[in-house]
Design an enzyme around this catalytic site. Structure first.
Site, mmCIF file in Angstrom:
data_model
loop_
_atom_site.group_PDB
_atom_site.id
_atom_site.type_symbol
_atom_site.label_atom_id
_atom_site.label_comp_id
_atom_site.label_asym_id
_atom_site.label_seq_id
_atom_site.Cartn_x
_atom_site.Cartn_y
_atom_site.Cartn_z
ATOM 1 N N CYS A 1 61.808 71.540 -2.310
ATOM 2 C CA CYS A 1 60.584 71.426 -1.530
ATOM 3 C C CYS A 1 60.816 71.359 -0.027
ATOM 4 C CB CYS A 1 59.780 70.214 -1.989
ATOM 5 S SG CYS A 1 59.297 70.317 -3.726
ATOM 6 N N HIS B 1 55.274 64.721 4.693
ATOM 7 C CA HIS B 1 55.477 65.354 3.391
ATOM 8 C C HIS B 1 54.318 64.955 2.477
ATOM 9 C CE1 HIS B 1 57.685 67.382 0.246
ATOM 10 N NE2 HIS B 1 57.578 66.309 -0.525
ATOM 11 N N GLU C 1 58.731 57.726 2.406
ATOM 12 C CA GLU C 1 58.465 58.375 3.689
ATOM 13 C C GLU C 1 57.997 57.367 4.731
ATOM 14 O OE1 GLU C 1 56.166 62.395 5.244
ATOM 15 O OE2 GLU C 1 55.742 61.601 3.256
ATOM 16 N N LYS D 1 48.708 68.281 2.362
ATOM 17 C CA LYS D 1 48.746 68.493 0.909
ATOM 18 C C LYS D 1 47.480 67.962 0.251
ATOM 19 C CE LYS D 1 53.784 68.511 0.238
ATOM 20 N NZ LYS D 1 54.251 68.215 1.594
ATOM 21 N N HIS E 1 50.545 71.073 -3.142
ATOM 22 C CA HIS E 1 51.996 71.105 -2.913
ATOM 23 C C HIS E 1 52.544 72.416 -3.468
ATOM 24 C CE1 HIS E 1 56.045 70.174 -2.344
ATOM 25 N NE2 HIS E 1 56.157 69.013 -2.967
ATOM 26 N N PHE F 1 63.384 67.813 -4.413
ATOM 27 C CA PHE F 1 64.214 67.506 -5.567
ATOM 28 C C PHE F 1 65.635 68.007 -5.303
ATOM 29 C CE2 PHE F 1 60.696 67.398 -9.054
ATOM 30 C CZ PHE F 1 60.222 66.225 -8.510
#
Length: 420
Positions: free
Chosen positions: A168, A308, A319, A340, A345, A404
């Site tokens: 991502c 994010h 975060e 998002k 996402h 990830f």
């Protein structure tokens, strides 16, 4: 050190077929989520997605290109066409050996691969598949480089054509790689961005299995809730953003419109867990601190952060900790939001989409809100711009991402006069 600027932006995102529609959508804070309609969603825990209303023919994509290219490649071509037109580059005057491509993607041609497996295996009934039923362009779907080479051929780019696949953070890292190539005098112009089209049964099932995506479906528009106490996971999306990034002297010489300068990029890996994140946010915080050091920017000079903000408790709290670690007390006064909440996402693509948003924030002085943020998580106690857009005097805009595999990346855009 050669300086690098953004001179063109192209976006294909849920709820906005082009850059301006995308901008209006995120500023208005109007989520573009709906129930899955590309296949039967009833077997799945999560049934809400953020899909693009994408007609390849409306973007001028030929039937032959559509036939040989997966949806993620088609989205990339459409975004790149818009970015190149926006840049005003005259390809007849460009040294093609000094122009390259860097495209990010987390899952590549997953739609074509899954669809073709269904055919050649007769819906999974045959262990030994029959290759005679496969479409003739299956190899392009197998190799992630297909979309990058498609763009290189489309624009005649003969410098490096690179593929970045770091989960991502692919969208951030692809722009970062292009930035480094220009800094290192390997290219003068780079077509950089990312694309993903992961709305397939297997992708939905994978995220279902780890309970990363939201099961909420009563009102799809409210399903994505970053930093909200009632969030239940992220909404899977799709899309693409492509930026034209260019050496400053080249851009000035041709009188280009310059959105901003790239003034810092850094990446870390947490070496911790494939999908898990340390709650203290140390690696992401280190990437942010590195970026600020490269740019010579103090924490209290950041005017906007594109978070994010996936909408999972693990990510949102990690975060938040990273911002506090890297920015200190300035973390509490810096406007931050997650788009998002509006466009979902889109895995590898979202980093480039968020950088497009950062460039537009610097140009237009408005920060988009975090939609659906009505009851803040007490552990996410920063200024996450709930519900309503805000005017900002932003000279520097930061974006941070987690992926990830333990990937942690950050990038800083600055107004050109401030960077000077």
């Amino acid at each position: 050190m050669r300086r690098v600027v953004v001179t063109g932006i192209g976006v294909v995102a849920p709820g906005g077929p082009r850059r301006e529609e995308f901008w209006n959508r995120i500023v208005d804070g109007k989520p573009a989520m709906r129930l899955i309609d590309a296949f039967d969603p009833t077997p799945f825990r999560s049934q809400v997605v953020a899909a693009c209303d994408f007609d390849p023919a409306a973007y001028g994509l030929s039937p032959q290109l559509v036939r040989r290219t997966d949806r993620f490649g088609q989205l990339a071509v459409a975004a790149a066409d818009e970015a190149m037109a926006d840049s005003g580059l005259d390809l007849r005057a460009v040294d093609r050996e000094r122009m390259g491509v860097c495209l990010g993607s987390a899952v590549g041609a997953s739609i074509t691969l899954e669809d073709e497996y269904v055919v050649v295996s007769d819906r999974g009934q045959n262990w030994y598949v029959d290759h005679r039923y496969a479409q003739p362009f299956l190899y392009q779907a197998l190799v992630p480089s297909s979309a990058a080479t498609e763009l290189a051929a489309r624009f005649g780019a003969q410098a490096q054509a690179a593929v970045i696949s770091t989960g991502c953070t692919s969208g951030l890292d692809s722009i970062g790689h292009a930035y480094r190539l220009i800094q290192d005098d390997e290219a003068d112009v780079m077509i950089a961005g990312a694309s993903d089209a992961p709305i397939t049964p297997i992708s939905v099932a994978c995220f279902d299995a780890i309970r990363a995506t939201t099961p909420y479906r009563d009102d799809p528009a409210q399903a994505s809730r970053p930093f909200d106490a009632e969030r239940q996971g992220f909404v899977l999306g799709e899309g693409s953003a492509v930026l034209v990034v260019e050496e400053l002297g080249s851009a000035l010489a041709r009188g280009a419109t310059i959105y901003c300068e790239i003034t810092g990029y850094a990446a870390r890996t947490n070496g911790y867990h494939m999908t898990g994140l340390r709650p203290d946010g140390v690696e992401l915080g280190a990437a942010i601190s590195d970026v600020l050091g490269q740019a010579g920017v103090a924490p209290d000079q950041i005017g906007y952060i594109s978070a994010h903000g996936s909408g999972t408790k693990q990510n949102d709290r990690h975060e938040t900790a990273a911002y506090k670690r890297a920015l200190g007390t300035a973390a509490y006064t810096t406007p931050i939001s997650s788009i998002k909440s509006v466009v979902g996402h889109s895995l590898g693509a979202i980093g480039s989409i968020e950088m497009a948003a950062c460039a537009l924030v610097l140009q237009r002085g408005v920060a988009p809100p975090t939609a659906n943020l009505t009851t803040a998580d007490p552990e996410c106690d920063l200024d996450y711009i709930p519900l309503v857009a805000r005017e900002v005097e932003a000279r520097h805009a930061l974006s941070a991402g987690s992926g990830f595999g333990g990937f942690q990346s950050a990038m800083l855009f600055s107004r050109l006069e401030e960077a000077a």
